[in-house]
Motif scaffolding. Structure first.
Motif, PDB file in Angstrom:
ATOM      1  N   SER A 161      -8.449  42.573 -65.714  1.00 17.98           N
ATOM      2  CA  SER A 161      -9.823  42.952 -65.354  1.00 17.98           C
ATOM      3  C   SER A 161     -10.547  41.791 -64.690  1.00 17.98           C
ATOM      4  CB  SER A 161     -10.603  43.400 -66.587  1.00 17.98           C
ATOM      5  OG  SER A 161     -10.165  44.655 -67.005  1.00 17.98           O
ATOM      6  N   ALA A 162     -10.340  40.591 -65.197  1.00 16.32           N
ATOM      7  CA  ALA A 162     -10.954  39.413 -64.573  1.00 16.32           C
ATOM      8  C   ALA A 162     -10.445  39.241 -63.148  1.00 16.32           C
ATOM      9  CB  ALA A 162     -10.660  38.161 -65.396  1.00 16.32           C
ATOM     10  N   ARG A 163      -9.161  39.531 -62.951  1.00 14.56           N
ATOM     11  CA  ARG A 163      -8.591  39.416 -61.599  1.00 14.56           C
ATOM     12  C   ARG A 163      -9.222  40.435 -60.666  1.00 14.56           C
ATOM     13  NH1 ARG A 163      -7.866  38.690 -57.166  1.00 14.56           N
ATOM     14  NH2 ARG A 163      -5.971  38.048 -56.085  1.00 14.56           N
ATOM     15  N   PHE A 164      -9.470  41.638 -61.151  1.00 15.91           N
ATOM     16  CA  PHE A 164     -10.160  42.642 -60.343  1.00 15.91           C
ATOM     17  C   PHE A 164     -11.554  42.142 -59.952  1.00 15.91           C
ATOM     18  CE2 PHE A 164      -7.181  45.942 -61.895  1.00 15.91           C
ATOM     19  CZ  PHE A 164      -6.944  46.598 -60.699  1.00 15.91           C
ATOM     20  N   HIS A 165     -12.265  41.556 -60.900  1.00 18.44           N
ATOM     21  CA  HIS A 165     -13.632  41.096 -60.641  1.00 18.44           C
ATOM     22  C   HIS A 165     -13.675  39.850 -59.766  1.00 18.44           C
ATOM     23  CE1 HIS A 165     -15.377  44.100 -63.152  1.00 18.44           C
ATOM     24  NE2 HIS A 165     -14.673  43.721 -64.197  1.00 18.44           N
ATOM     25  N   ALA A 166     -12.598  39.085 -59.762  1.00 17.94           N
ATOM     26  CA  ALA A 166     -12.557  37.869 -58.955  1.00 17.94           C
ATOM     27  C   ALA A 166     -12.100  38.135 -57.518  1.00 17.94           C
ATOM     28  CB  ALA A 166     -11.629  36.839 -59.601  1.00 17.94           C
ATOM     29  N   ALA A 167     -11.722  39.359 -57.225  1.00  9.08           N
ATOM     30  CA  ALA A 167     -11.273  39.697 -55.869  1.00  9.08           C
ATOM     31  C   ALA A 167     -12.423  39.530 -54.889  1.00  9.08           C
ATOM     32  CB  ALA A 167     -10.758  41.133 -55.840  1.00  9.08           C
ATOM     33  N   GLU A 168     -12.075  39.294 -53.632  1.00  3.85           N
ATOM     34  CA  GLU A 168     -13.114  39.128 -52.611  1.00  3.85           C
ATOM     35  C   GLU A 168     -13.973  40.373 -52.480  1.00  3.85           C
ATOM     36  OE1 GLU A 168     -12.160  37.295 -48.887  1.00  3.85           O
ATOM     37  OE2 GLU A 168     -10.540  36.162 -49.829  1.00  3.85           O
ATOM     38  N   ALA A 169     -13.374  41.532 -52.654  1.00  2.00           N
ATOM     39  CA  ALA A 169     -14.118  42.793 -52.645  1.00  2.00           C
ATOM     40  C   ALA A 169     -13.859  43.471 -53.985  1.00  2.00           C
ATOM     41  CB  ALA A 169     -13.666  43.674 -51.490  1.00  2.00           C
ATOM     42  N   PRO A 170     -14.594  43.049 -55.027  1.00  2.21           N
ATOM     43  CA  PRO A 170     -14.316  43.588 -56.362  1.00  2.21           C
ATOM     44  C   PRO A 170     -14.476  45.098 -56.431  1.00  2.21           C
ATOM     45  CG  PRO A 170     -16.013  41.874 -56.442  1.00  2.21           C
ATOM     46  CD  PRO A 170     -15.706  42.141 -55.008  1.00  2.21           C
ATOM     47  N   GLU A 171     -13.581  45.697 -57.206  1.00  4.78           N
ATOM     48  CA  GLU A 171     -13.655  47.147 -57.402  1.00  4.78           C
ATOM     49  C   GLU A 171     -14.678  47.469 -58.472  1.00  4.78           C
ATOM     50  OE1 GLU A 171     -10.182  49.439 -57.784  1.00  4.78           O
ATOM     51  OE2 GLU A 171      -8.991  48.058 -56.595  1.00  4.78           O
ATOM     52  N   THR A 172     -15.172  48.657 -58.403  1.00  7.31           N
ATOM     53  CA  THR A 172     -16.109  49.119 -59.414  1.00  7.31           C
ATOM     54  C   THR A 172     -15.385  49.276 -60.736  1.00  7.31           C
ATOM     55  OG1 THR A 172     -17.266  50.340 -57.694  1.00  7.31           O
ATOM     56  CG2 THR A 172     -17.751  50.943 -59.975  1.00  7.31           C
ATOM     57  N   LEU A 173     -16.018  48.770 -61.794  1.00  9.61           N
ATOM     58  CA  LEU A 173     -15.461  48.927 -63.124  1.00  9.61           C
ATOM     59  C   LEU A 173     -15.310  50.412 -63.412  1.00  9.61           C
ATOM     60  CD1 LEU A 173     -14.646  47.439 -65.726  1.00  9.61           C
ATOM     61  CD2 LEU A 173     -16.985  47.748 -66.504  1.00  9.61           C
ATOM     62  N   GLY A 174     -14.138  50.818 -63.815  1.00 13.28           N
ATOM     63  CA  GLY A 174     -13.891  52.220 -64.110  1.00 13.28           C
ATOM     64  C   GLY A 174     -13.369  53.017 -62.932  1.00 13.28           C
ATOM     65  N   SER A 175     -13.106  52.355 -61.797  1.00 15.89           N
ATOM     66  CA  SER A 175     -12.532  53.079 -60.664  1.00 15.89           C
ATOM     67  C   SER A 175     -11.139  53.576 -61.054  1.00 15.89           C
ATOM     68  CB  SER A 175     -12.442  52.175 -59.427  1.00 15.89           C
ATOM     69  OG  SER A 175     -11.429  51.195 -59.613  1.00 15.89           O
ATOM     70  N   ALA A 176     -10.668  54.589 -60.366  1.00 10.71           N
ATOM     71  CA  ALA A 176      -9.358  55.165 -60.683  1.00 10.71           C
ATOM     72  C   ALA A 176      -8.254  54.114 -60.577  1.00 10.71           C
ATOM     73  CB  ALA A 176      -9.068  56.346 -59.765  1.00 10.71           C
ATOM     74  N   ARG A 177      -8.325  53.270 -59.567  1.00 12.86           N
ATOM     75  CA  ARG A 177      -7.297  52.237 -59.384  1.00 12.86           C
ATOM     76  C   ARG A 177      -7.337  51.236 -60.542  1.00 12.86           C
ATOM     77  NH1 ARG A 177      -6.751  47.120 -56.715  1.00 12.86           N
ATOM     78  NH2 ARG A 177      -4.589  46.814 -56.105  1.00 12.86           N
ATOM     79  N   HIS A 178      -8.538  50.830 -60.917  1.00 13.56           N
ATOM     80  CA  HIS A 178      -8.704  49.873 -62.002  1.00 13.56           C
ATOM     81  C   HIS A 178      -8.175  50.450 -63.322  1.00 13.56           C
ATOM     82  CE1 HIS A 178     -11.666  47.132 -64.396  1.00 13.56           C
ATOM     83  NE2 HIS A 178     -10.471  46.620 -64.369  1.00 13.56           N
ATOM     84  N   VAL A 179      -8.575  51.651 -63.656  1.00 14.95           N
ATOM     85  CA  VAL A 179      -8.153  52.288 -64.904  1.00 14.95           C
ATOM     86  C   VAL A 179      -6.641  52.526 -64.897  1.00 14.95           C
ATOM     87  CG1 VAL A 179      -8.342  54.400 -66.294  1.00 14.95           C
ATOM     88  CG2 VAL A 179     -10.402  53.318 -65.366  1.00 14.95           C
ATOM     89  N   GLY A 180      -6.116  52.999 -63.775  1.00 18.45           N
ATOM     90  CA  GLY A 180      -4.680  53.230 -63.669  1.00 18.45           C
ATOM     91  C   GLY A 180      -3.880  51.954 -63.829  1.00 18.45           C
ATOM     92  N   ARG A 181      -4.365  50.882 -63.223  1.00 16.65           N
ATOM     93  CA  ARG A 181      -3.660  49.602 -63.317  1.00 16.65           C
ATOM     94  C   ARG A 181      -3.676  49.064 -64.750  1.00 16.65           C
ATOM     95  NH1 ARG A 181      -0.656  46.286 -63.895  1.00 16.65           N
ATOM     96  NH2 ARG A 181      -0.305  44.381 -62.747  1.00 16.65           N
ATOM     97  N   LEU A 182      -4.815  49.223 -65.440  1.00 24.70           N
ATOM     98  CA  LEU A 182      -4.902  48.793 -66.839  1.00 24.70           C
ATOM     99  C   LEU A 182      -3.977  49.632 -67.732  1.00 24.70           C
ATOM    100  CD1 LEU A 182      -8.721  48.105 -67.211  1.00 24.70           C
ATOM    101  CD2 LEU A 182      -6.873  46.416 -67.283  1.00 24.70           C
ATOM    102  N   ALA A 183      -3.912  50.926 -67.478  1.00 25.69           N
ATOM    103  CA  ALA A 183      -3.020  51.792 -68.250  1.00 25.69           C
ATOM    104  C   ALA A 183      -1.558  51.391 -68.028  1.00 25.69           C
ATOM    105  CB  ALA A 183      -3.234  53.256 -67.873  1.00 25.69           C
ATOM    106  N   TRP A 184      -1.201  51.101 -66.782  1.00 23.57           N
ATOM    107  CA  TRP A 184       0.165  50.668 -66.477  1.00 23.57           C
ATOM    108  C   TRP A 184       0.483  49.370 -67.214  1.00 23.57           C
ATOM    109  CZ3 TRP A 184       4.489  52.620 -65.021  1.00 23.57           C
ATOM    110  CH2 TRP A 184       5.529  51.805 -64.573  1.00 23.57           C
ATOM    111  N   HIS A 185      -0.474  48.446 -67.216  1.00 24.33           N
ATOM    112  CA  HIS A 185      -0.272  47.173 -67.924  1.00 24.33           C
ATOM    113  C   HIS A 185      -0.062  47.425 -69.426  1.00 24.33           C
ATOM    114  CE1 HIS A 185      -0.615  42.998 -69.045  1.00 24.33           C
ATOM    115  NE2 HIS A 185      -1.462  43.364 -69.983  1.00 24.33           N
ATOM    116  N   ARG A 186      -0.839  48.306 -69.992  1.00 19.08           N
ATOM    117  CA  ARG A 186      -0.733  48.621 -71.419  1.00 19.08           C
ATOM    118  C   ARG A 186       0.649  49.176 -71.758  1.00 19.08           C
ATOM    119  NH1 ARG A 186      -0.462  47.993 -76.212  1.00 19.08           N
ATOM    120  NH2 ARG A 186      -1.351  49.400 -77.718  1.00 19.08           N
ATOM    121  N   LEU A 187       1.168  50.022 -70.877  1.00 21.75           N
ATOM    122  CA  LEU A 187       2.473  50.641 -71.114  1.00 21.75           C
ATOM    123  C   LEU A 187       3.646  49.698 -70.876  1.00 21.75           C
ATOM    124  CD1 LEU A 187       1.849  54.137 -69.502  1.00 21.75           C
ATOM    125  CD2 LEU A 187       2.151  53.637 -71.936  1.00 21.75           C
ATOM    126  N   THR A 188       3.552  48.892 -69.806  1.00 22.19           N
ATOM    127  CA  THR A 188       4.705  48.111 -69.379  1.00 22.19           C
ATOM    128  C   THR A 188       4.585  46.610 -69.597  1.00 22.19           C
ATOM    129  OG1 THR A 188       3.890  47.769 -67.125  1.00 22.19           O
ATOM    130  CG2 THR A 188       5.120  49.820 -67.557  1.00 22.19           C
TER     131      THR A 188
END
Length: 190
Positions: A161-188
């Protein structure tokens, strides 16, 4: 909770000396937890009941004030920013890792990146924000290499999540990409 308490002290303090006094009070109160039961302060009671039995001492928690203390100096140079990253982020993540029973060199690095990403969100000038963000990204990218162990995936998710927020164009918290990426991390763990 403790990190939020320290953050609130800095947000609500205009005079560095007052901020230093408040952080010193917390340092001393936390260190006393090693020898005496906590006073009526709810956060101290909570830490005494949950964190200390897990093997983290009050003195270890007290040392977290050193990171926030760095920010009381209005002139933050690169060395001060690195001290903040180590004393706040690295220590916090390493303590959490100890509670979770994780031994992984990436934990401290992730904590540094997390603290820097948070600082970048609070930095006032664009040039300072960009410099701090670049330091955060470098640490976060290194910390996110490889699979995270199951017990450490909550810390890995904070790192991601910190990496998402540190991006040059941060994504909105709760965006589909952000949530999907966190779910993938949790699983794998990746």
């Amino acid at each position: 909770m403790l990190d939020d308490k320290f953050s609130g002290i800095l947000r609500s303090t205009r005079e560095p000396l007052i901020g230093q006094m408040r952080l010193t009070w917390w340092y001393e109160a936390l260190a006393r937890l090693d020898a005496t039961p906590p006073p009526a302060e709810p956060l101290l009671r909570e830490l005494y009941a949950t964190v200390l039995p897990a093997g983290v001492s009050g003195t270890m928690l007290a040392e977290l004030t050193d990171g926030w203390d760095v920010l009381l100096d209005p002139a933050l140079d690169e060395a001060a920013i690195d001290r903040f990253a180590v004393r706040r982020g690295r220590r916090l993540f390493e303590l959490a890792g100890a509670v979770l029973g994780i031994v992984d060199d990436r934990i401290g690095l992730a904590g540094e990146g997390w603290a820097l990403a948070d600082l970048a969100l609070r930095t006032l000038t664009p040039s300072d924000r960009d410099a701090v963000r670049a330091r955060a990204v470098e640490r976060l990218d290194r910390a996110l290499q490889g699979r995270w162990p199951v017990p450490g995936r909550a810390l890995g998710a904070m790192t991601l999540s910190a990496r998402f927020h540190a991006a040059e164009a941060p994504e909105t918290l709760g965006s589909a990409r952000h949530v999907g990426r966190l779910a993938w991390h949790r699983l794998t763990g990746y």
